[in-house]
Design a protein around this motif. Sequence first.
Motif, PDB file in Angstrom:
ATOM      1  N   LYS A  14     112.202  98.208 -34.483  1.00 55.51           N
ATOM      2  CA  LYS A  14     113.249  98.967 -33.789  1.00 55.51           C
ATOM      3  C   LYS A  14     112.679  99.773 -32.626  1.00 55.51           C
ATOM      4  CE  LYS A  14     116.591  99.516 -37.529  1.00 55.51           C
ATOM      5  NZ  LYS A  14     117.291 100.499 -38.371  1.00 55.51           N
ATOM      6  N   ARG A  15     111.473 100.285 -32.778  1.00 54.47           N
ATOM      7  CA  ARG A  15     110.828 101.054 -31.705  1.00 54.47           C
ATOM      8  C   ARG A  15     110.601 100.164 -30.478  1.00 54.47           C
ATOM      9  NH1 ARG A  15     104.941 103.365 -33.058  1.00 54.47           N
ATOM     10  NH2 ARG A  15     104.659 101.130 -33.333  1.00 54.47           N
ATOM     11  N   VAL A  16     110.175  98.929 -30.697  1.00 55.94           N
ATOM     12  CA  VAL A  16     109.957  98.004 -29.586  1.00 55.94           C
ATOM     13  C   VAL A  16     111.301  97.598 -28.972  1.00 55.94           C
ATOM     14  CG1 VAL A  16     109.063  95.722 -28.949  1.00 55.94           C
ATOM     15  CG2 VAL A  16     107.721  97.224 -30.439  1.00 55.94           C
ATOM     16  N   CYS A  48     112.715  90.001 -30.554  1.00 57.44           N
ATOM     17  CA  CYS A  48     112.522  91.128 -31.474  1.00 57.44           C
ATOM     18  C   CYS A  48     113.665  91.204 -32.487  1.00 57.44           C
ATOM     19  CB  CYS A  48     112.433  92.441 -30.703  1.00 57.44           C
ATOM     20  SG  CYS A  48     110.997  92.583 -29.627  1.00 57.44           S
ATOM     21  N   VAL A  49     114.874  91.000 -32.011  1.00 57.23           N
ATOM     22  CA  VAL A  49     116.043  91.025 -32.903  1.00 57.23           C
ATOM     23  C   VAL A  49     115.910  89.908 -33.941  1.00 57.23           C
ATOM     24  CG1 VAL A  49     118.552  90.674 -33.005  1.00 57.23           C
ATOM     25  CG2 VAL A  49     117.557  92.148 -31.233  1.00 57.23           C
ATOM     26  N   GLU A  50     115.433  88.755 -33.519  1.00 57.79           N
ATOM     27  CA  GLU A  50     115.227  87.647 -34.453  1.00 57.79           C
ATOM     28  C   GLU A  50     114.168  88.002 -35.492  1.00 57.79           C
ATOM     29  OE1 GLU A  50     114.444  84.335 -31.849  1.00 57.79           O
ATOM     30  OE2 GLU A  50     116.489  84.391 -31.052  1.00 57.79           O
ATOM     31  N   ASP A  51     113.094  88.649 -35.050  1.00 58.09           N
ATOM     32  CA  ASP A  51     112.064  89.099 -36.000  1.00 58.09           C
ATOM     33  C   ASP A  51     112.645  90.130 -36.966  1.00 58.09           C
ATOM     34  OD1 ASP A  51     110.077  87.454 -35.008  1.00 58.09           O
ATOM     35  OD2 ASP A  51     109.150  89.021 -33.786  1.00 58.09           O
ATOM     36  N   GLN A  52     113.496  90.996 -36.456  1.00 55.52           N
ATOM     37  CA  GLN A  52     114.135  92.006 -37.302  1.00 55.52           C
ATOM     38  C   GLN A  52     114.939  91.323 -38.409  1.00 55.52           C
ATOM     39  OE1 GLN A  52     116.563  94.732 -35.075  1.00 55.52           O
ATOM     40  NE2 GLN A  52     117.307  95.775 -36.877  1.00 55.52           N
ATOM     41  N   HIS A  53     115.683  90.295 -38.066  1.00 53.86           N
ATOM     42  CA  HIS A  53     116.459  89.561 -39.072  1.00 53.86           C
ATOM     43  C   HIS A  53     115.549  88.810 -40.043  1.00 53.86           C
ATOM     44  CE1 HIS A  53     120.254  90.632 -37.346  1.00 53.86           C
ATOM     45  NE2 HIS A  53     119.956  90.078 -36.183  1.00 53.86           N
ATOM     46  N   ALA A  54     114.438  88.279 -39.531  1.00 52.71           N
ATOM     47  CA  ALA A  54     113.503  87.534 -40.385  1.00 52.71           C
ATOM     48  C   ALA A  54     112.864  88.436 -41.434  1.00 52.71           C
ATOM     49  CB  ALA A  54     112.426  86.869 -39.521  1.00 52.71           C
ATOM     50  N   LEU A  55     112.758  89.709 -41.136  1.00 54.23           N
ATOM     51  CA  LEU A  55     112.162  90.647 -42.090  1.00 54.23           C
ATOM     52  C   LEU A  55     112.924  90.691 -43.407  1.00 54.23           C
ATOM     53  CD1 LEU A  55     111.210  93.862 -40.096  1.00 54.23           C
ATOM     54  CD2 LEU A  55     109.707  92.461 -41.510  1.00 54.23           C
TER      55      LEU A  55
END
Length: 80
Positions: A14-16, A48-55
């Motif tokens: 989220k910071r990025v 980044c949003v995609e990585d956020q969802h992958a988490l």
Amino acid sequence: MPPASYEATLERVKRVIAWYNEQIFTESRAAVPDEERLERLRTQRQRCVEDQHALEDAEPQEVSRIAAAYDARFKELTEP
């Protein structure tokens, strides 16, 4: 080093994303916005949003990998 927690890693991502949002906002308000830069920023933010969802479904090792990647990315983006 202990594995990164989901919550801490989510905050790193989220910071990025917030950094990209700020850059997009600033560039889009420029007298003559650089459309290529805006496109690059939007593309990176989307990743980044995609990585956020992958988490959400990530195993502990993947969470730690993402945490390290986002620590490095934030450092790269913010250090002169």
